[in-house]
Scaffold this motif. Structure first.
Motif, PDB file in Angstrom:
ATOM      1  N   ALA A 280       0.831  -1.207   0.000  1.00 41.21           N
ATOM      2  CA  ALA A 280       0.000   0.000   0.000  1.00 41.21           C
ATOM      3  C   ALA A 280       0.865   1.256   0.000  1.00 41.21           C
ATOM      4  CB  ALA A 280      -0.942  -0.005   1.200  1.00 41.21           C
ATOM      5  N   LEU A 281       1.897   1.278   0.837  1.00 43.67           N
ATOM      6  CA  LEU A 281       2.784   2.447   0.841  1.00 43.67           C
ATOM      7  C   LEU A 281       3.463   2.612  -0.511  1.00 43.67           C
ATOM      8  CD1 LEU A 281       4.468   2.329   4.368  1.00 43.67           C
ATOM      9  CD2 LEU A 281       2.802   3.991   3.521  1.00 43.67           C
ATOM     10  N   GLY A 282       3.819   1.509  -1.146  1.00 43.67           N
ATOM     11  CA  GLY A 282       4.432   1.584  -2.469  1.00 43.67           C
ATOM     12  C   GLY A 282       3.508   2.220  -3.491  1.00 43.67           C
ATOM     13  N   VAL A 283       2.242   1.851  -3.444  1.00 41.73           N
ATOM     14  CA  VAL A 283       1.261   2.446  -4.356  1.00 41.73           C
ATOM     15  C   VAL A 283       1.114   3.931  -4.070  1.00 41.73           C
ATOM     16  CG1 VAL A 283      -1.200   2.483  -4.970  1.00 41.73           C
ATOM     17  CG2 VAL A 283       0.003   0.290  -4.770  1.00 41.73           C
ATOM     18  N   LEU A 284       1.034   4.288  -2.787  1.00 37.54           N
ATOM     19  CA  LEU A 284       0.869   5.699  -2.420  1.00 37.54           C
ATOM     20  C   LEU A 284       2.096   6.525  -2.785  1.00 37.54           C
ATOM     21  CD1 LEU A 284      -0.908   5.157   1.012  1.00 37.54           C
ATOM     22  CD2 LEU A 284      -1.947   5.846  -1.178  1.00 37.54           C
ATOM     23  N   VAL A 285       3.267   5.956  -2.614  1.00 39.89           N
ATOM     24  CA  VAL A 285       4.498   6.653  -2.994  1.00 39.89           C
ATOM     25  C   VAL A 285       4.529   6.861  -4.506  1.00 39.89           C
ATOM     26  CG1 VAL A 285       7.005   6.325  -3.215  1.00 39.89           C
ATOM     27  CG2 VAL A 285       5.893   6.054  -0.997  1.00 39.89           C
ATOM     28  N   ALA A 286       4.154   5.844  -5.265  1.00 37.89           N
ATOM     29  CA  ALA A 286       4.133   5.988  -6.727  1.00 37.89           C
ATOM     30  C   ALA A 286       3.129   7.047  -7.149  1.00 37.89           C
ATOM     31  CB  ALA A 286       3.801   4.651  -7.390  1.00 37.89           C
ATOM     32  N   GLN A 287       1.988   7.086  -6.490  1.00 36.37           N
ATOM     33  CA  GLN A 287       0.967   8.069  -6.824  1.00 36.37           C
ATOM     34  C   GLN A 287       1.455   9.480  -6.554  1.00 36.37           C
ATOM     35  OE1 GLN A 287      -2.632   7.586  -4.543  1.00 36.37           O
ATOM     36  NE2 GLN A 287      -3.814   8.827  -5.959  1.00 36.37           N
ATOM     37  N   ARG A 288       2.170   9.630  -5.474  1.00 33.82           N
ATOM     38  CA  ARG A 288       2.583  10.964  -5.047  1.00 33.82           C
ATOM     39  C   ARG A 288       3.898  11.439  -5.643  1.00 33.82           C
ATOM     40  NH1 ARG A 288       3.791  12.686   1.077  1.00 33.82           N
ATOM     41  NH2 ARG A 288       5.190  14.244   0.333  1.00 33.82           N
ATOM     42  N   ASP A 289       4.864  10.537  -5.795  1.00 37.34           N
ATOM     43  CA  ASP A 289       6.224  10.953  -6.106  1.00 37.34           C
ATOM     44  C   ASP A 289       6.728  10.589  -7.500  1.00 37.34           C
ATOM     45  OD1 ASP A 289       6.186  11.850  -3.520  1.00 37.34           O
ATOM     46  OD2 ASP A 289       7.379  10.204  -2.712  1.00 37.34           O
ATOM     47  N   ALA A 290       5.938   9.879  -8.272  1.00 38.19           N
ATOM     48  CA  ALA A 290       6.411   9.462  -9.598  1.00 38.19           C
ATOM     49  C   ALA A 290       6.560  10.666 -10.527  1.00 38.19           C
ATOM     50  CB  ALA A 290       5.457   8.451 -10.206  1.00 38.19           C
ATOM     51  N   LEU A 291       7.489  10.542 -11.450  1.00 34.51           N
ATOM     52  CA  LEU A 291       7.767  11.624 -12.396  1.00 34.51           C
ATOM     53  C   LEU A 291       6.748  11.684 -13.530  1.00 34.51           C
ATOM     54  CD1 LEU A 291      11.622  11.074 -12.673  1.00 34.51           C
ATOM     55  CD2 LEU A 291      10.387  12.643 -11.171  1.00 34.51           C
ATOM     56  N   ASP A 292       6.123  10.575 -13.837  1.00 32.40           N
ATOM     57  CA  ASP A 292       5.182  10.469 -14.951  1.00 32.40           C
ATOM     58  C   ASP A 292       3.801  10.154 -14.379  1.00 32.40           C
ATOM     59  OD1 ASP A 292       3.643   9.587 -17.128  1.00 32.40           O
ATOM     60  OD2 ASP A 292       5.319   8.584 -18.092  1.00 32.40           O
ATOM     61  N   ASP A 293       2.789  10.842 -14.854  1.00 28.71           N
ATOM     62  CA  ASP A 293       1.430  10.626 -14.356  1.00 28.71           C
ATOM     63  C   ASP A 293       0.921   9.205 -14.601  1.00 28.71           C
ATOM     64  OD1 ASP A 293       1.300  13.208 -13.439  1.00 28.71           O
ATOM     65  OD2 ASP A 293       0.278  13.972 -15.222  1.00 28.71           O
ATOM     66  N   ARG A 294       1.449   8.521 -15.592  1.00 26.56           N
ATOM     67  CA  ARG A 294       0.994   7.158 -15.903  1.00 26.56           C
ATOM     68  C   ARG A 294       1.583   6.122 -14.948  1.00 26.56           C
ATOM     69  NH1 ARG A 294       2.999   6.263 -21.760  1.00 26.56           N
ATOM     70  NH2 ARG A 294       4.859   7.024 -20.706  1.00 26.56           N
ATOM     71  N   THR A 295       2.609   6.495 -14.235  1.00 31.02           N
ATOM     72  CA  THR A 295       3.332   5.536 -13.399  1.00 31.02           C
ATOM     73  C   THR A 295       2.441   4.877 -12.361  1.00 31.02           C
ATOM     74  OG1 THR A 295       5.392   6.737 -13.709  1.00 31.02           O
ATOM     75  CG2 THR A 295       5.277   5.271 -11.806  1.00 31.02           C
ATOM     76  N   HIS A 296       1.653   5.661 -11.660  1.00 32.42           N
ATOM     77  CA  HIS A 296       0.805   5.117 -10.598  1.00 32.42           C
ATOM     78  C   HIS A 296      -0.099   4.005 -11.129  1.00 32.42           C
ATOM     79  CE1 HIS A 296      -3.130   5.295  -8.426  1.00 32.42           C
ATOM     80  NE2 HIS A 296      -2.332   4.919  -7.465  1.00 32.42           N
ATOM     81  N   ALA A 297      -0.771   4.249 -12.232  1.00 33.50           N
ATOM     82  CA  ALA A 297      -1.686   3.245 -12.781  1.00 33.50           C
ATOM     83  C   ALA A 297      -0.938   1.985 -13.208  1.00 33.50           C
ATOM     84  CB  ALA A 297      -2.465   3.827 -13.965  1.00 33.50           C
ATOM     85  N   GLU A 298       0.204   2.156 -13.831  1.00 30.36           N
ATOM     86  CA  GLU A 298       0.971   0.989 -14.282  1.00 30.36           C
ATOM     87  C   GLU A 298       1.554   0.209 -13.104  1.00 30.36           C
ATOM     88  OE1 GLU A 298       1.085  -0.534 -17.127  1.00 30.36           O
ATOM     89  OE2 GLU A 298      -0.191   1.019 -17.976  1.00 30.36           O
ATOM     90  N   VAL A 299       1.976   0.923 -12.075  1.00 28.61           N
ATOM     91  CA  VAL A 299       2.488   0.257 -10.875  1.00 28.61           C
ATOM     92  C   VAL A 299       1.375  -0.555 -10.224  1.00 28.61           C
ATOM     93  CG1 VAL A 299       3.228   0.688  -8.488  1.00 28.61           C
ATOM     94  CG2 VAL A 299       4.417   1.793 -10.386  1.00 28.61           C
ATOM     95  N   LEU A 300       0.216   0.032 -10.083  1.00 33.96           N
ATOM     96  CA  LEU A 300      -0.906  -0.676  -9.472  1.00 33.96           C
ATOM     97  C   LEU A 300      -1.278  -1.904 -10.299  1.00 33.96           C
ATOM     98  CD1 LEU A 300      -2.866  -0.761  -7.151  1.00 33.96           C
ATOM     99  CD2 LEU A 300      -4.359   0.794  -8.403  1.00 33.96           C
TER     100      LEU A 300
END
Length: 183
Positions: free
Chosen positions: A58-78
């Motif tokens: 869960a923290l990994g998903v939240l970190v990707a959502q908040r700190d990723a450089l590309d807006d698509r990153t969060h969705a792809e990580v999830l």
């Protein structure tokens, strides 16, 4: 030419997301599991291990959502994480749906704790949620909650490090502030 470049970028995003999701699937340490079992789950190491797995993911998903450089990153990580969770060898096939619901409950609670303004720091509120899910104390003044906050902070830092390893670090010219890039 642009089509192939877009294809390569998409493939790179998938590969990076997969590498990050692999890091999020790492097992909690025996030390962390023993601590949580001792202070919260009444000695149930399996329950403690699952709560720590959910916390890391869960923290990994939240970190990707908040700190990723590309807006698509969060969705792809999830997406990559959910694919790995569907094949998790630690989950019996009949319990996958339950495991997914439990993960979603924790993700929602941790997101709320991170985003809500209130007493204590976000890390403290996440630790209180971790301990509540585990059956432990939740008072902010309890030393167990303080230790939980340290654990949450270390998991969050590890997620940030894994994100930077997989996706890189933003590099800005010295004479440009981040807010200028959006313009």
């Amino acid at each position: 030419m642009r089509l192939f470049e877009s294809f390569r970028e998409d493939r790179a995003l998938l590969a990076r997301s997969g590498a990050y999701a692999d890091a999020l699937m790492a097992e909690p340490s025996a030390e962390d599991t023993e601590w949580l079992a001792r202070v919260a789950t009444r000695g149930d190491a399996d329950h403690a291990r699952w709560e720590l797995r959910y916390l890391r993911r869960a923290l990994g998903v939240l970190v990707a959502q908040r700190d990723a450089l590309d807006d698509r990153t969060h969705a792809e990580v999830l997406r990559a994480l959910l694919r790995r969770m569907e094949k998790d060898p630690h989950v019996d096939a009949e319990l996958r749906e339950l495991s997914e619901r439990q993960f979603n409950a924790r993700l929602s609670a941790y997101r709320d704790a991170l985003m809500t303004r209130g007493h204590g720091t976000p890390v403290m509120r996440i630790a209180q949620n971790l301990l509540a899910f585990s059956g432990g104390p939740i008072r902010a003044t309890d030393p167990v909650v303080q230790q939980g906050a340290e654990l949450v902070a270390s998991y969050r830092l590890a997620a940030n490090d894994a994100l930077r390893t997989a996706f890189g670090t933003a590099e800005l010219p010295d004479d440009v502030v981040p807010s200028e890039l959006a313009r």
